[in-house]
Motif scaffolding. Structure first.
Motif, mmCIF file in Angstrom:
data_model
loop_
_atom_site.group_PDB
_atom_site.id
_atom_site.type_symbol
_atom_site.label_atom_id
_atom_site.label_comp_id
_atom_site.label_asym_id
_atom_site.label_seq_id
_atom_site.Cartn_x
_atom_site.Cartn_y
_atom_site.Cartn_z
ATOM 1 N N GLY A 51 0.810 -1.215 0.000
ATOM 2 C CA GLY A 51 0.000 0.000 0.000
ATOM 3 C C GLY A 51 0.842 1.262 0.000
ATOM 4 N N PRO A 52 0.183 2.426 0.065
ATOM 5 C CA PRO A 52 0.905 3.700 0.006
ATOM 6 C C PRO A 52 1.856 3.933 1.181
ATOM 7 N N TRP A 53 1.623 3.252 2.285
ATOM 8 C CA TRP A 53 2.511 3.377 3.447
ATOM 9 C C TRP A 53 3.385 2.125 3.607
ATOM 10 N N ALA A 54 3.609 1.376 2.524
ATOM 11 C CA ALA A 54 4.288 0.083 2.607
ATOM 12 C C ALA A 54 5.670 0.184 3.246
ATOM 13 N N GLU A 55 6.466 1.168 2.840
ATOM 14 C CA GLU A 55 7.826 1.271 3.366
ATOM 15 C C GLU A 55 7.819 1.559 4.849
ATOM 16 N N GLU A 56 6.899 2.407 5.297
ATOM 17 C CA GLU A 56 6.800 2.725 6.722
ATOM 18 C C GLU A 56 6.300 1.517 7.518
ATOM 19 N N PHE A 57 5.397 0.729 6.919
ATOM 20 C CA PHE A 57 4.943 -0.482 7.587
ATOM 21 C C PHE A 57 6.080 -1.489 7.719
ATOM 22 N N ARG A 58 6.924 -1.597 6.700
ATOM 23 C CA ARG A 58 8.067 -2.503 6.787
ATOM 24 C C ARG A 58 8.987 -2.096 7.932
ATOM 25 N N TYR A 59 9.232 -0.812 8.033
ATOM 26 C CA TYR A 59 10.113 -0.334 9.098
ATOM 27 C C TYR A 59 9.485 -0.585 10.460
ATOM 28 N N ALA A 60 8.195 -0.269 10.592
ATOM 29 C CA ALA A 60 7.504 -0.480 11.858
ATOM 30 C C ALA A 60 7.493 -1.964 12.229
ATOM 31 N N TYR A 61 7.244 -2.825 11.253
ATOM 32 C CA TYR A 61 7.212 -4.261 11.496
ATOM 33 C C TYR A 61 8.578 -4.751 11.975
ATOM 34 N N ALA A 62 9.630 -4.258 11.364
ATOM 35 C CA ALA A 62 10.983 -4.691 11.712
ATOM 36 C C ALA A 62 11.356 -4.309 13.135
ATOM 37 N N ARG A 63 10.855 -3.171 13.617
ATOM 38 C CA ARG A 63 11.250 -2.727 14.949
ATOM 39 C C ARG A 63 10.219 -3.070 16.022
ATOM 40 N N ALA A 64 9.119 -3.721 15.650
ATOM 41 C CA ALA A 64 8.086 -4.077 16.616
ATOM 42 C C ALA A 64 8.650 -4.997 17.695
ATOM 43 N N ALA A 65 8.269 -4.733 18.949
ATOM 44 C CA ALA A 65 8.833 -5.465 20.079
ATOM 45 C C ALA A 65 8.122 -6.790 20.346
ATOM 46 N N THR A 66 6.883 -6.939 19.879
ATOM 47 C CA THR A 66 6.115 -8.143 20.186
ATOM 48 C C THR A 66 5.386 -8.660 18.956
ATOM 49 N N GLU A 67 4.969 -9.922 19.023
ATOM 50 C CA GLU A 67 4.208 -10.521 17.933
ATOM 51 C C GLU A 67 2.832 -9.883 17.821
ATOM 52 N N GLN A 68 2.260 -9.465 18.926
ATOM 53 C CA GLN A 68 0.949 -8.811 18.881
ATOM 54 C C GLN A 68 1.010 -7.524 18.051
ATOM 55 N N ILE A 69 2.063 -6.741 18.229
ATOM 56 C CA ILE A 69 2.212 -5.520 17.453
ATOM 57 C C ILE A 69 2.349 -5.865 15.973
ATOM 58 N N ARG A 70 3.119 -6.898 15.654
ATOM 59 C CA ARG A 70 3.246 -7.317 14.255
ATOM 60 C C ARG A 70 1.901 -7.742 13.685
ATOM 61 N N ASP A 71 1.085 -8.404 14.481
ATOM 62 C CA ASP A 71 -0.249 -8.795 14.024
ATOM 63 C C ASP A 71 -1.080 -7.580 13.634
ATOM 64 N N TYR A 72 -0.952 -6.495 14.398
ATOM 65 C CA TYR A 72 -1.692 -5.277 14.090
ATOM 66 C C TYR A 72 -1.254 -4.674 12.751
ATOM 67 N N LEU A 73 0.006 -4.921 12.367
ATOM 68 C CA LEU A 73 0.570 -4.271 11.193
ATOM 69 C C LEU A 73 0.385 -5.065 9.905
ATOM 70 N N ARG A 74 0.179 -6.360 9.992
ATOM 71 C CA ARG A 74 0.249 -7.235 8.820
ATOM 72 C C ARG A 74 -0.718 -6.850 7.704
ATOM 73 N N ASP A 75 -1.899 -6.372 8.060
ATOM 74 C CA ASP A 75 -2.898 -6.069 7.029
ATOM 75 C C ASP A 75 -2.819 -4.621 6.552
ATOM 76 N N GLU A 76 -1.804 -3.872 7.000
ATOM 77 C CA GLU A 76 -1.616 -2.471 6.607
ATOM 78 C C GLU A 76 -2.815 -1.599 6.996
ATOM 79 N N VAL A 77 -3.529 -2.004 8.028
ATOM 80 C CA VAL A 77 -4.640 -1.227 8.567
ATOM 81 C C VAL A 77 -4.496 -1.168 10.077
#
Length: 211
Positions: A51-77
């Protein structure tokens, strides 16, 4: 009760990270990389963000501290419920360290009480640790960024015009300097006011500080 205001800095393609502003000064995260300079090859489960924020989502996903946070990010919503879950986790963290916190302001900034700790510096460090542990950057920051600019258009010229209109930077403040993250070199006000105004302009560059 003494209080400290902190403003979360926006993610851009030129400078990415968190800028934290307290009454006593500011801190900018060290070692910040532009998203296209980050190596994600060691993250085996990195989703295919498109999506339009794909690069920022990749960065956020990479630095996420927990799996729950990654779950929130996976669908880009980032939903309101997900943002609220992180808000509650952040509030619990702050209270457990004897700081008071109500809610995030529109844009992600917030104010917290520090009466029960020894200094603003100690409180600022606690707040930063709670941000990192609970996903404030990855979830709350992304939530407000996407809501303000769903298609991730470059609004830098409009933001700069808003900052000039507000009076926190002089006429002729260059768009290029703002893109380089050098607004503090042109500031006409204290850093706390500058960050609060920048946050307002990031959220409503066309409408803020008119009339």
């Amino acid at each position: 009760m003494a209080s400290v205001h902190k403003a979360l800095g926006a993610i851009t393609l030129l400078a990415i990270g968190i800028t934290l502003t307290a009454c006593s000064g500011s801190e900018t995260g060290a070692g910040q990389d532009a998203p296209d300079d980050v190596d994600y090859s060691d993250i085996a489960d990195m989703p295919h963000f498109t999506g339009p924020w794909a690069e920022e989502f990749r960065y956020a996903y990479a630095r996420a501290a927990t799996e729950q946070i990654r779950d929130y990010l996976r669908d880009e919503v980032i939903t309101e419920a997900e943002k609220q879950e992180v808000t509650e986790a952040f509030r619990t963290c702050m209270v457990s360290h004897r700081l008071t916190f109500d809610d995030f302001e529109d844009g992600g900034g917030y104010t917290y009480g520090i009466a029960a700790v020894s200094s603003a510096d100690e409180a600022n460090e606690i707040a930063t640790n709670c941000e990192n542990e609970t996903g404030v950057f990855e979830v709350v920051q992304m939530y407000f960024l996407i809501r303000a600019n769903p298609s991730n258009e470059d609004r830098t010229p409009e933001i700069v015009a808003c900052l000039i209109r507000s009076g926190v930077v002089p006429q002729g403040y260059p768009v290029e300097r703002h893109m380089e993250g050098r607004i503090d070199e042109y500031a006409l006000v204290e850093m706390n006011e500058l960050q609060t105004t920048e946050n307002t302009c990031n959220n409503d560059p066309d409408g803020a500080f008119r009339g």
